[in-house]
Design a protein around this motif. Structure first.
Motif, PDB file in Angstrom:
ATOM      1  N   THR A 114       0.821  -1.318   0.136  1.00 24.29           N
ATOM      2  CA  THR A 114       0.007   0.165  -0.198  1.00 24.29           C
ATOM      3  C   THR A 114       0.587   1.216  -0.056  1.00 24.29           C
ATOM      4  O   THR A 114       2.064   1.158   0.582  1.00 24.29           O
ATOM      5  N   GLY A 115       0.139   2.153  -0.552  1.00 24.36           N
ATOM      6  CA  GLY A 115       1.053   3.588  -0.448  1.00 24.36           C
ATOM      7  C   GLY A 115       0.339   4.564   0.610  1.00 24.36           C
ATOM      8  O   GLY A 115       0.630   5.612   0.586  1.00 24.36           O
ATOM      9  N   LEU A 116      -0.374   3.945   1.657  1.00 21.27           N
ATOM     10  CA  LEU A 116      -0.883   4.615   2.644  1.00 21.27           C
ATOM     11  C   LEU A 116       0.429   5.725   3.111  1.00 21.27           C
ATOM     12  O   LEU A 116       1.404   5.203   3.762  1.00 21.27           O
ATOM     13  N   ASP A 117      -0.501   6.862   3.427  1.00 20.63           N
ATOM     14  CA  ASP A 117       0.129   7.845   4.233  1.00 20.63           C
ATOM     15  C   ASP A 117      -0.063   7.435   5.724  1.00 20.63           C
ATOM     16  O   ASP A 117      -0.893   7.966   6.496  1.00 20.63           O
ATOM     17  N   ILE A 118       1.097   6.692   6.215  1.00 25.62           N
ATOM     18  CA  ILE A 118       1.142   6.571   7.839  1.00 25.62           C
ATOM     19  C   ILE A 118       1.180   7.552   8.668  1.00 25.62           C
ATOM     20  O   ILE A 118       0.241   7.408   9.627  1.00 25.62           O
ATOM     21  N   GLN A 119       1.927   8.833   8.470  1.00 22.98           N
ATOM     22  CA  GLN A 119       1.684   9.637   9.127  1.00 22.98           C
ATOM     23  C   GLN A 119       0.355  10.329   9.335  1.00 22.98           C
ATOM     24  O   GLN A 119      -0.046  10.696  10.404  1.00 22.98           O
ATOM     25  N   ALA A 120      -0.372  10.353   8.340  1.00 20.18           N
ATOM     26  CA  ALA A 120      -1.758  10.795   8.268  1.00 20.18           C
ATOM     27  C   ALA A 120      -2.649  10.102   9.044  1.00 20.18           C
ATOM     28  O   ALA A 120      -3.547  10.537   9.810  1.00 20.18           O
ATOM     29  N   LEU A 121      -2.486   8.714   9.132  1.00 23.14           N
ATOM     30  CA  LEU A 121      -3.322   7.700   9.838  1.00 23.14           C
ATOM     31  C   LEU A 121      -3.113   8.025  11.497  1.00 23.14           C
ATOM     32  O   LEU A 121      -4.096   8.144  12.215  1.00 23.14           O
ATOM     33  N   VAL A 122      -1.755   8.416  11.662  1.00 23.03           N
ATOM     34  CA  VAL A 122      -1.594   8.701  13.182  1.00 23.03           C
ATOM     35  C   VAL A 122      -2.034  10.121  13.496  1.00 23.03           C
ATOM     36  O   VAL A 122      -2.399  10.405  14.557  1.00 23.03           O
ATOM     37  N   LEU A 134      -8.427   3.074  11.979  1.00 18.68           N
ATOM     38  CA  LEU A 134      -8.259   2.179  10.964  1.00 18.68           C
ATOM     39  C   LEU A 134      -8.174   2.859   9.513  1.00 18.68           C
ATOM     40  O   LEU A 134      -8.966   3.626   9.303  1.00 18.68           O
ATOM     41  N   HIS A 135      -7.228   2.238   8.653  1.00 14.42           N
ATOM     42  CA  HIS A 135      -7.108   2.446   7.375  1.00 14.42           C
ATOM     43  C   HIS A 135      -8.314   1.797   6.558  1.00 14.42           C
ATOM     44  O   HIS A 135      -8.427   0.712   6.566  1.00 14.42           O
ATOM     45  N   SER A 218      -7.637   6.425  -0.558  1.00 11.29           N
ATOM     46  CA  SER A 218      -7.673   5.697  -1.901  1.00 11.29           C
ATOM     47  C   SER A 218      -6.372   5.531  -2.719  1.00 11.29           C
ATOM     48  O   SER A 218      -6.368   5.445  -3.741  1.00 11.29           O
ATOM     49  N   THR A 219      -5.372   5.469  -1.901  1.00 12.39           N
ATOM     50  CA  THR A 219      -4.082   5.262  -2.368  1.00 12.39           C
ATOM     51  C   THR A 219      -3.738   4.068  -2.748  1.00 12.39           C
ATOM     52  O   THR A 219      -5.008   3.260  -2.751  1.00 12.39           O
ATOM     53  N   TYR A 220      -2.697   3.670  -3.368  1.00 15.97           N
ATOM     54  CA  TYR A 220      -2.418   2.351  -3.918  1.00 15.97           C
ATOM     55  C   TYR A 220      -2.691   1.527  -2.773  1.00 15.97           C
ATOM     56  O   TYR A 220      -2.190   1.410  -1.740  1.00 15.97           O
ATOM     57  N   TRP A 221      -3.337   0.254  -3.130  1.00 18.01           N
ATOM     58  CA  TRP A 221      -3.526  -0.697  -2.082  1.00 18.01           C
ATOM     59  C   TRP A 221      -3.807  -2.112  -2.731  1.00 18.01           C
ATOM     60  O   TRP A 221      -4.718  -2.310  -3.614  1.00 18.01           O
ATOM     61  N   LEU A 222      -3.096  -3.181  -2.258  1.00 15.41           N
ATOM     62  CA  LEU A 222      -3.223  -4.388  -2.789  1.00 15.41           C
ATOM     63  C   LEU A 222      -3.121  -5.548  -1.709  1.00 15.41           C
ATOM     64  O   LEU A 222      -2.286  -5.480  -1.085  1.00 15.41           O
ATOM     65  N   ASP A 223      -4.117  -6.364  -1.712  1.00 21.92           N
ATOM     66  CA  ASP A 223      -4.027  -7.585  -0.741  1.00 21.92           C
ATOM     67  C   ASP A 223      -3.207  -8.701  -1.564  1.00 21.92           C
ATOM     68  O   ASP A 223      -3.652  -9.194  -2.470  1.00 21.92           O
ATOM     69  N   LEU A 224      -2.263  -9.238  -1.119  1.00 27.89           N
ATOM     70  CA  LEU A 224      -1.426 -10.166  -1.827  1.00 27.89           C
ATOM     71  C   LEU A 224      -1.693 -11.542  -1.496  1.00 27.89           C
ATOM     72  O   LEU A 224      -0.916 -12.521  -1.663  1.00 27.89           O
ATOM     73  N   GLY A 225      -3.109 -11.765  -1.438  1.00 28.25           N
ATOM     74  CA  GLY A 225      -3.504 -13.143  -0.991  1.00 28.25           C
ATOM     75  C   GLY A 225      -3.304 -14.167  -2.071  1.00 28.25           C
ATOM     76  O   GLY A 225      -3.457 -15.384  -1.819  1.00 28.25           O
ATOM     77  N   THR A 226      -3.216 -13.925  -3.414  1.00 26.81           N
ATOM     78  CA  THR A 226      -3.070 -14.984  -4.196  1.00 26.81           C
ATOM     79  C   THR A 226      -1.719 -14.763  -5.088  1.00 26.81           C
ATOM     80  O   THR A 226      -1.245 -13.554  -4.999  1.00 26.81           O
ATOM     81  N   PRO A 227      -1.093 -15.635  -5.835  1.00 25.01           N
ATOM     82  CA  PRO A 227       0.188 -15.649  -6.648  1.00 25.01           C
ATOM     83  C   PRO A 227      -0.009 -14.525  -7.756  1.00 25.01           C
ATOM     84  O   PRO A 227       0.924 -13.644  -7.922  1.00 25.01           O
TER      85      PRO A 227
END
Ligand code: GDD
Ligand code: MG
Length: 360
Positions: A114-122, A134-135, A218-227
């Motif tokens: 993810t491209g989450l802005d971690i500081q923005a969440l804090v 929660l993001h 709504s930044t880049y986000w991907l769950d890597l659950g599948t190959p």
């Protein structure tokens, strides 16, 4: 000091059928173990201390990441004897935290790019005064995720893990797997037994009137659950669409590891990664794909959006689209494999044995 817990245990940590003995967080994405990207992004956001909560094949993490100093971090490892679930894993590492009771502690699912802005969440967490923040991200089909409706101020009104019935699907906002917990809230999770933060902790906190705050980003986000998702994520890292300070070298169309051998007229595009020791033959075209260590792509093969496991061999002129080829498998020459196919590790497919297009 900001600190974080990274959840890298549980049952789903192996990436079958590709790398039977490698837990998912250690499978290379853009040339380095996937976890490196999460660690490096946390460090860039000011995190200094990380506790890795592991349960499965934990012994592979420490030899690679050590005390974390190469990444500018201090990393500790805690291994569960039996998987404790997401909430149990968080509670199980509470004694390692250095934060004061009111301090924010970051928690990340270990399988998210993810491209989450971690500081923005804090910052959201601090300004809202929430117990947990929660993001949230939006997806078309939320059924594989935790559904998180919020009121107009962003306050969470419910948490529905893996909603099944149409009535339950009340929003397209889902839990993106990154939280800020007030430290004292972590201490309220029951110790010594499995707990799901999604099915137990969040609903109970809401029922008791606790303040859970959602931040839709709504930044880049991907769950890597599948190959397939893993291949996509790796390509997006190489292309620079998924931001990570840990991508070796500059972002671009391809990443070729030092000891790989690529024929001069082979065409590598779309964020393709060629692993160490891999060989790409003359005239081969590889697009948006990951070719793992010591794999061979023979001349004229055309590989698109596919994952080629370590030591696998793709025969001359073979066409792969959206394919997953297990470690050590051999796909003979002149085959055509299409979307969703998985070739198990160490199997052999004879030449010219499968095709999807007409016989002309
Ligand atoms: N240490 C430890 N012990 N970690 C665990 C355990 C455990 O027993 N169980 C799961 N984890 C880790 C996994 O390694 C993963 O990084 C994270 O916790 C989430 O577990 P998954 O098994 O991948 O859950 P999921 O993908 O089905 O759902 C979760 O992620 C979604 C976003 O991708 C939930 O948090 C959903 O609400 C969320 O939407
Ligand atoms: Mg997951």
């Amino acid at each position: 000091m900001t600190e974080a817990i990274l959840l890298v245990g549980g049952k789903g940590t192996r990436l079958r059928p590709l790398t039977i003995n490698t837990p998912k967080p250690m499978v290379p994405a853009a040339g380095v173990p996937f976890l490196t990207h999460q660690l490096a992004r946390a460090r860039a956001a000011g995190v200094e201390h990380i506790v890795l909560a592991t349960s499965y094949l934990a012994e592979v993490f420490e030899p690679y990441f050590g005390d974390g100093s190469k990444l500018g971090l201090s990393i500790e490892y805690v291994t569960e004897e039996e998987p404790l679930g997401t909430g149990g894993a968080i509670r199980n590492v509470a004694s390692r935290l250095r934060s004061a009771p009111e301090d924010p502690v970051l928690i990340f699912n270990g399988d998210i790019l993810t491209g989450l802005d971690i500081q923005a969440l804090v910052a959201t967490h601090r300004s809202s005064g929430a117990d947990v923040s929660l993001h949230l991200t939006r997806v078309e089909d939320p059924r594989a995720f935790g559904l998180v409706p919020t009121d107009p101020t962003g306050r969470v009104t419910a948490f529905l893990e893996k909603p099944q019935t149409p009535e339950e699907i009340v929003t397209d906002q889902i839990n993106a797997g990154a939280y800020v917990f007030r430290r004292s809230v972590i201490d309220t999770i029951p110790a010594g037994r499995p707990v799901s933060v999604e099915r137990e902790t969040f609903p109970e906190l809401l029922a008791s009137g606790a303040h859970l705050q959602g931040m839709v980003d709504s930044t880049y986000w991907l769950d890597l659950g599948t190959p397939q998702a893993f291949v996509r994520g790796s390509a997006d890292l190489v292309l620079g669409r998924a931001p990570s300070p840990a991508v070796p070298g500059r972002c671009g169309d391809r990443l070729i590891m030092e000891t790989a051998t690529v024929a001069p007229d082979a065409k590598l595009t779309g964020g393709t990664v060629i692993g160490p020791g891999a060989v790409i033959g003359a005239g081969a075209r590889v697009t948006g794909s990951t070719v793992m260590a010591n794999a061979v792509v023979e001349p004229g093969a055309v590989v698109t959006d596919s994952l080629i496991g370590a030591g696998a061999r793709i025969g001359a002129r073979t066409v792969l689209t959206g394919a997953v080829i297990g470690d050590g498998a051999e796909v003979g020459a002149d085959n055509e494999l299409r979307d969703g196919v998985r070739v198990w590790c160490d199997t052999t497919l004879p030449p010219a044995s499968l095709r999807f297009s007409s016989d002309q």
